[in-house]
Design an enzyme around this catalytic site. Structure first.
Site, mmCIF file in Angstrom:
data_model
loop_
_atom_site.group_PDB
_atom_site.id
_atom_site.type_symbol
_atom_site.label_atom_id
_atom_site.label_comp_id
_atom_site.label_asym_id
_atom_site.label_seq_id
_atom_site.Cartn_x
_atom_site.Cartn_y
_atom_site.Cartn_z
ATOM 1 N NE ARG B 44 -4.054 -0.620 1.586
ATOM 2 C CZ ARG B 44 -5.133 -0.546 0.800
ATOM 3 N NH1 ARG B 44 -5.590 0.629 0.402
ATOM 4 N NH2 ARG B 44 -5.763 -1.626 0.426
ATOM 5 C CG HIS B 47 -1.800 1.690 -4.338
ATOM 6 N ND1 HIS B 47 -2.809 2.358 -3.687
ATOM 7 C CD2 HIS B 47 -2.257 1.466 -5.595
ATOM 8 C CE1 HIS B 47 -3.830 2.516 -4.523
ATOM 9 N NE2 HIS B 47 -3.531 1.988 -5.676
#
Lengths: 218, 218
Positions: B44, B47
């Protein structure tokens, strides 16, 4: 004062730390392709990301910085794609000229319309902002669909932003949305963007704040 | 569906885009040193930044993820160093367990006390948060002085955070503050940090949101 080995003396003022950081950036960056007017924006983007590659990937429309300064001074609103950008932008420097920093992605009417049309909330929020002020300042750091919709509205003549800061980050469509913006380089809509996947809220905020500082300082 | 050449079909749901991005990340990252429990956090962070180097620079205390999940479920508060982090954190996933996401850096009493003692507002805000909940969750993505003060309070026994996410970005003291946190690797305070200058609000938020997702999903 050797910041690097001794940590920050607790009494150092934030402005001094910033000035010191800016000196490091200029020294380590060396020669670069940006104009005198563009460089403070690049410098602040590098400051926010600690990423020289990201700074060097930036693309400026020829009128971007000057048009941004004038738009702020004219009291144009700043429309952000997400709350984090609204939180980060220095609001007093926008508000003192009569502008407001707005974000519509979490509005109930935007959510309802997005659901009804099966479109992203970012698209509907962009339409709402453009309907309100077609020549506003648009700062997009997260949602490629917001940027793509804004570009579409520019192309059909519904939007005529005073400035677009379009630097969404990500693996799906972010780089492509910025490539589309960069293709407007010979058009008359001023923009700031960058090439590649990197970007995001803090660097978009940094670019905006760099310009509002210039608007304030004159 | 070829996202890369055709852009996002406007009807694609955000969850699908996220899943597609996560697949790209896993594929391009290849072998990595993280545990099964840590990897969703790293994923994440990548990301949010589109930066594999930043992801690979992350350092986890052995208990970090598990302790973070338990703290959220126990209703601990999340204390952020800046507004942008508060804006970015998914609040419903904290609030459903009884916790709250708080930030004190702009409070009037913090500003007054900082001025009085000639310390940064980030230091005073950290003290206020620790006084309120010494075993809270602390998310620091901007202010090295906030992280250094939290480490000091840990060392003198005044703070015992359930989790520290410490990933400030910058050229002055950011890397050094994270090195200090990483030195606590054999201690009993769970933390997540990274090595180097990079970091910031969105990656700190991404790490926090990865853990709150795990807390929710079980």
């Amino acid at each position: 004062m050797d910041f690097k080995t001794d940590f920050i003396p607790l009494t150092v003022q934030p402005q001094e730390i910033e000035a010191y950081s800016f000196n490091i950036i200029t020294e380590e960056l060396g020669p670069h392709p940006f104009t005198e007017e563009q460089y403070p924006v690049v410098q602040r983007v590098i400051h926010a990301s600690a990423d020289f590659d990201l700074g060097l990937s930036m693309v400026f429309h020829r009128d971007a910085v000057r048009a941004g300064i004038e738009a702020i001074r004219a009291g144009k609103n700043v429309y952000a794609d997400v709350q984090m950008i609204q939180s980060g932008i220095s609001k007093p420097r926008i508000e003192k000229f009569g502008g407001d920093v707005r974000v519509y992605i979490s509005d109930a009417d935007v959510a309802a319309e997005a659901k009804q049309h099966n479109l992203t909330r970012a698209i509907i929020a962009t339409r709402k902002a453009v309907a309100e002020q077609p020549d506003g300042i648009f700062v997009i750091g997260n949602a490629p669909t917001a940027l793509l919709e804004l570009i579409r509205l520019i192309k059909i003549g519904e939007a005529r932003p005073s400035l677009v800061i379009g630097m969404p980050v990500g693996f799906v469509s972010a780089a492509e949305s910025k490539d589309e913006l960069a293709k407007l380089i010979d058009g008359d809509v001023p923009f700031i963007t960058n090439i590649g996947r990197k970007g995001g809220s803090p660097v978009s905020v940094a670019a905006m704040n760099a310009i509002s500082l210039m608007a304030e300082r004159g």
